[in-house]
Design a protein around this motif. Sequence first.
Motif, PDB file in Angstrom:
ATOM      1  N   ARG A  59      -2.941   7.960  16.905  1.00  0.00           N
ATOM      2  CA  ARG A  59      -3.659   8.363  15.696  1.00  0.00           C
ATOM      3  C   ARG A  59      -4.079   7.157  14.871  1.00  0.00           C
ATOM      4  NH1 ARG A  59      -3.866  13.561  14.331  1.00  0.00           N
ATOM      5  NH2 ARG A  59      -2.687  15.052  15.598  1.00  0.00           N
ATOM      6  N   ALA A  60      -5.109   7.381  14.059  1.00  0.00           N
ATOM      7  CA  ALA A  60      -5.683   6.302  13.253  1.00  0.00           C
ATOM      8  C   ALA A  60      -4.783   5.881  12.101  1.00  0.00           C
ATOM      9  CB  ALA A  60      -7.046   6.725  12.713  1.00  0.00           C
ATOM     10  N   GLY A  61      -3.738   6.669  11.814  1.00  0.00           N
ATOM     11  CA  GLY A  61      -2.821   6.308  10.735  1.00  0.00           C
ATOM     12  C   GLY A  61      -1.452   5.873  11.198  1.00  0.00           C
ATOM     13  N   GLY A  62      -1.220   5.829  12.523  1.00  0.00           N
ATOM     14  CA  GLY A  62       0.105   5.473  13.027  1.00  0.00           C
ATOM     15  C   GLY A  62       0.178   4.012  13.412  1.00  0.00           C
ATOM     16  N   LEU A  63       1.275   3.545  13.779  1.00  0.00           N
ATOM     17  CA  LEU A  63       2.604   4.124  13.746  1.00  0.00           C
ATOM     18  C   LEU A  63       3.619   3.112  13.227  1.00  0.00           C
ATOM     19  CD1 LEU A  63       4.627   6.423  14.579  1.00  0.00           C
ATOM     20  CD2 LEU A  63       4.732   5.323  16.807  1.00  0.00           C
ATOM     21  N   ILE A  64       3.477   1.840  13.664  1.00  0.00           N
ATOM     22  CA  ILE A  64       4.399   0.779  13.268  1.00  0.00           C
ATOM     23  C   ILE A  64       3.601  -0.349  12.622  1.00  0.00           C
ATOM     24  CG2 ILE A  64       6.114  -0.903  14.055  1.00  0.00           C
ATOM     25  CD1 ILE A  64       6.715   0.927  16.402  1.00  0.00           C
ATOM     26  N   ALA A  65       4.138  -0.880  11.522  1.00  0.00           N
ATOM     27  CA  ALA A  65       3.462  -1.978  10.821  1.00  0.00           C
ATOM     28  C   ALA A  65       4.450  -3.092  10.502  1.00  0.00           C
ATOM     29  CB  ALA A  65       2.811  -1.471   9.540  1.00  0.00           C
ATOM     30  N   PHE A  66       3.988  -4.317  10.634  1.00  0.00           N
ATOM     31  CA  PHE A  66       4.754  -5.504  10.256  1.00  0.00           C
ATOM     32  C   PHE A  66       3.946  -6.263   9.216  1.00  0.00           C
ATOM     33  CE2 PHE A  66       5.580  -4.440  14.671  1.00  0.00           C
ATOM     34  CZ  PHE A  66       6.968  -4.422  14.732  1.00  0.00           C
ATOM     35  N   VAL A  67       4.610  -6.729   8.155  1.00  0.00           N
ATOM     36  CA  VAL A  67       3.906  -7.423   7.079  1.00  0.00           C
ATOM     37  C   VAL A  67       4.656  -8.685   6.677  1.00  0.00           C
ATOM     38  CG1 VAL A  67       2.905  -5.292   6.164  1.00  0.00           C
ATOM     39  CG2 VAL A  67       5.074  -6.121   5.245  1.00  0.00           C
ATOM     40  N   GLY A  68       3.922  -9.628   6.126  1.00  0.00           N
ATOM     41  CA  GLY A  68       4.503 -10.834   5.563  1.00  0.00           C
ATOM     42  C   GLY A  68       3.587 -11.373   4.491  1.00  0.00           C
ATOM     43  N   GLY A  69       4.165 -11.951   3.446  1.00  0.00           N
ATOM     44  CA  GLY A  69       3.327 -12.467   2.374  1.00  0.00           C
ATOM     45  C   GLY A  69       4.134 -13.012   1.222  1.00  0.00           C
ATOM     46  N   VAL A  70       3.561 -12.913   0.021  1.00  0.00           N
ATOM     47  CA  VAL A  70       4.207 -13.438  -1.179  1.00  0.00           C
ATOM     48  C   VAL A  70       4.253 -12.361  -2.257  1.00  0.00           C
ATOM     49  CG1 VAL A  70       3.608 -15.845  -0.753  1.00  0.00           C
ATOM     50  CG2 VAL A  70       1.999 -14.392  -1.994  1.00  0.00           C
ATOM     51  N   ASP A  71       5.275 -12.468  -3.107  1.00  0.00           N
ATOM     52  CA  ASP A  71       5.480 -11.543  -4.221  1.00  0.00           C
ATOM     53  C   ASP A  71       5.716 -12.379  -5.480  1.00  0.00           C
ATOM     54  OD1 ASP A  71       6.258  -8.434  -4.681  1.00  0.00           O
ATOM     55  OD2 ASP A  71       7.479  -9.721  -5.981  1.00  0.00           O
ATOM     56  N   TYR A  72       4.961 -12.073  -6.557  1.00  0.00           N
ATOM     57  CA  TYR A  72       5.071 -12.863  -7.780  1.00  0.00           C
ATOM     58  C   TYR A  72       5.397 -11.967  -8.967  1.00  0.00           C
ATOM     59  CZ  TYR A  72       4.051 -16.197 -11.474  1.00  0.00           C
ATOM     60  OH  TYR A  72       4.156 -17.014 -12.569  1.00  0.00           O
ATOM     61  N   ARG A  73       6.501 -12.254  -9.637  1.00  0.00           N
ATOM     62  CA  ARG A  73       6.913 -11.504 -10.821  1.00  0.00           C
ATOM     63  C   ARG A  73       6.290 -12.156 -12.047  1.00  0.00           C
ATOM     64  NH1 ARG A  73      11.426  -8.035 -11.562  1.00  0.00           N
ATOM     65  NH2 ARG A  73      11.128  -6.988 -13.565  1.00  0.00           N
ATOM     66  N   ILE A  74       5.277 -11.519 -12.622  1.00  0.00           N
ATOM     67  CA  ILE A  74       4.572 -12.076 -13.777  1.00  0.00           C
ATOM     68  C   ILE A  74       5.477 -12.084 -14.999  1.00  0.00           C
ATOM     69  CG2 ILE A  74       2.594 -11.780 -15.297  1.00  0.00           C
ATOM     70  CD1 ILE A  74       1.186 -10.375 -12.938  1.00  0.00           C
ATOM     71  N   ASN A  75       6.104 -10.957 -15.265  1.00  0.00           N
ATOM     72  CA  ASN A  75       7.092 -10.826 -16.333  1.00  0.00           C
ATOM     73  C   ASN A  75       7.980  -9.640 -15.998  1.00  0.00           C
ATOM     74  OD1 ASN A  75       5.641  -8.453 -17.185  1.00  0.00           O
ATOM     75  ND2 ASN A  75       4.245  -9.786 -18.340  1.00  0.00           N
ATOM     76  N   ARG A  76       8.769  -9.184 -16.951  1.00  0.00           N
ATOM     77  CA  ARG A  76       9.710  -8.104 -16.640  1.00  0.00           C
ATOM     78  C   ARG A  76       9.020  -6.779 -16.332  1.00  0.00           C
ATOM     79  NH1 ARG A  76      14.932  -9.242 -17.253  1.00  0.00           N
ATOM     80  NH2 ARG A  76      15.511 -11.093 -18.472  1.00  0.00           N
ATOM     81  N   GLN A  77       7.790  -6.615 -16.803  1.00  0.00           N
ATOM     82  CA  GLN A  77       7.097  -5.352 -16.610  1.00  0.00           C
ATOM     83  C   GLN A  77       6.126  -5.346 -15.426  1.00  0.00           C
ATOM     84  OE1 GLN A  77       7.374  -6.589 -19.991  1.00  0.00           O
ATOM     85  NE2 GLN A  77       9.182  -5.276 -20.048  1.00  0.00           N
ATOM     86  N   PHE A  78       5.627  -6.522 -15.019  1.00  0.00           N
ATOM     87  CA  PHE A  78       4.547  -6.535 -14.035  1.00  0.00           C
ATOM     88  C   PHE A  78       4.794  -7.565 -12.925  1.00  0.00           C
ATOM     89  CE2 PHE A  78       2.671  -5.136 -18.051  1.00  0.00           C
ATOM     90  CZ  PHE A  78       2.104  -3.931 -17.656  1.00  0.00           C
ATOM     91  N   SER A  79       4.293  -7.209 -11.728  1.00  0.00           N
ATOM     92  CA  SER A  79       4.337  -8.134 -10.598  1.00  0.00           C
ATOM     93  C   SER A  79       3.146  -7.852  -9.694  1.00  0.00           C
ATOM     94  CB  SER A  79       5.644  -7.977  -9.810  1.00  0.00           C
ATOM     95  OG  SER A  79       5.739  -6.679  -9.240  1.00  0.00           O
ATOM     96  N   ILE A  80       2.850  -8.794  -8.808  1.00  0.00           N
ATOM     97  CA  ILE A  80       1.792  -8.631  -7.820  1.00  0.00           C
ATOM     98  C   ILE A  80       2.324  -9.044  -6.455  1.00  0.00           C
ATOM     99  CG2 ILE A  80      -0.139  -8.921  -9.416  1.00  0.00           C
ATOM    100  CD1 ILE A  80      -0.332 -11.816  -8.542  1.00  0.00           C
ATOM    101  N   GLN A  81       1.696  -8.515  -5.423  1.00  0.00           N
ATOM    102  CA  GLN A  81       2.112  -8.833  -4.056  1.00  0.00           C
ATOM    103  C   GLN A  81       0.886  -8.908  -3.156  1.00  0.00           C
ATOM    104  OE1 GLN A  81       4.251  -6.121  -0.873  1.00  0.00           O
ATOM    105  NE2 GLN A  81       5.814  -6.973  -2.252  1.00  0.00           N
ATOM    106  N   SER A  82       0.873  -9.895  -2.276  1.00  0.00           N
ATOM    107  CA  SER A  82      -0.207 -10.039  -1.301  1.00  0.00           C
ATOM    108  C   SER A  82       0.410 -10.229   0.079  1.00  0.00           C
ATOM    109  CB  SER A  82      -1.094 -11.233  -1.659  1.00  0.00           C
ATOM    110  OG  SER A  82      -2.131 -11.385  -0.708  1.00  0.00           O
TER     111      SER A  82
END
Length: 202
Positions: A59-82
Amino acid sequence: MKKIAFVIAVAIASLSSAQAQNAPAEGNPLRFVVGMGLTGGGDKLATAEYEHGGSVDVRAGGLIAFVGGVDYRINRQFSIQSTVGFHVDQASAENGDVTFKRFPIELLGYFHPTENFRFGGGVRYVSSPKLNGKGFGSGIYKEFDNTVGAVVEGEYFFGPSVGLKVRLVKETYDYTYRDRRYVLRNGETKGDHIGIFGNFYF
């Protein structure tokens, strides 16, 4: 003088409080992330039927995914991830297989109502989506256009380094084909899916 000193003290206290609220959480705000997930959904692209009975859909929505990247915590309320990932669904046997693979790139933003939970969403660019087969799947081949989708998700942190996220992705793959009269036509395949991922941050 006492009034002036009191006003200055209140101003300093207010400024310190605001800085504390907007400051990143303790630790390095920039971290690396790796993860793996299971997804389900999307249109059926192919079906593999086995000699001893049973079948498996790709199927076009399956099945297994692997990811790697960076996560940045801007402050206590907000963060971004790529992240950059590899997403694949496959039906395989000793005499061949059918595989749908693609390479998603995501940019996500989050709101943190608590230190252990965040939710948010963003965009997902999918590169080189392709369906092909070999062996029993010989003759199955279809290339899709690169596409842009939308992501909504929530993530719960069991600790500083381990997170579990549930997500919903909406995306459509366009392609071109020739019908029985050899007329060039356009088609589309829905890749909408849900998924559950385990992430490790370091």
